[in-house]
Scaffold this motif. Sequence first.
Motif: not given
Length: 182
Positions: A59-64
Motif C-alpha cells: 500500500f501507498w502512504d495514503d492506504d491505497q
Amino acid sequence: MIVYHGSIKKLDYLSKETVVQQLPNDIDTIGIWFTSDIKSAKPFAIGTETVIEKSKTEFWDDDQPKVVQYERMVRGFIYRVYIDEPNLKEYESYDLFMSERDKYCDYFTTRKKIPSWVDRATLLNKEEANEKFQQKLIKQGFEGFVIQKTNLHNLVSDLYCIFSEDALFIADVLSVDDIETN
C-alpha cells in the motif's frame, strides 16, 4: 489438410490480428504458422502473460493499494485447423527458407561485412522484410509455404505458414491439459 496451431490465448478464429506467435529469427509476422502434428504445436501453447493488478499486500502512504505487474504461467490451447489444399511453396529445409528470406533483410552486427540470419545479427527491418518476402511468394501464386522436417523444441515437424486467414477453419480446440492426459 489438417494442421495444428498452439496459442496461450483462447481464440474464436485465427487472424493476423488475433494470433501472437513467438518464433525464432523474427519470422512470426510473415503469416499464420502451423505444425503438421499436435505435439510440435504444444510448446507454443505454454507460456506467460503479463498481469497488472492492485496489490493485496502493498500500500501507498495514503492506504491505497499499489499496482503490481508480474508474469503468470499460462497453459493454453491447441487448434486443429482444416485448410482446403492451399498452393504452398515447399522448402526442403529451414536453411533454404531463411536464405531466400535473407534477400529482404537488413542486419546489424560488428563482426561481418555482410551478415545473415546464421550470424545471429540484429534484424533491422523485420516487418518490411517479412512483407516483401510474403508478397514475392503471393506474386508467384502461392498462398503460403511449408518447411519440411523442421526441428522445433526437439521435435521434427513440417512447419506451415499461411498468408490469408480466409482459407482457415478451426475444426477443434483442445486445452494443453487435455492433450497431456490423453
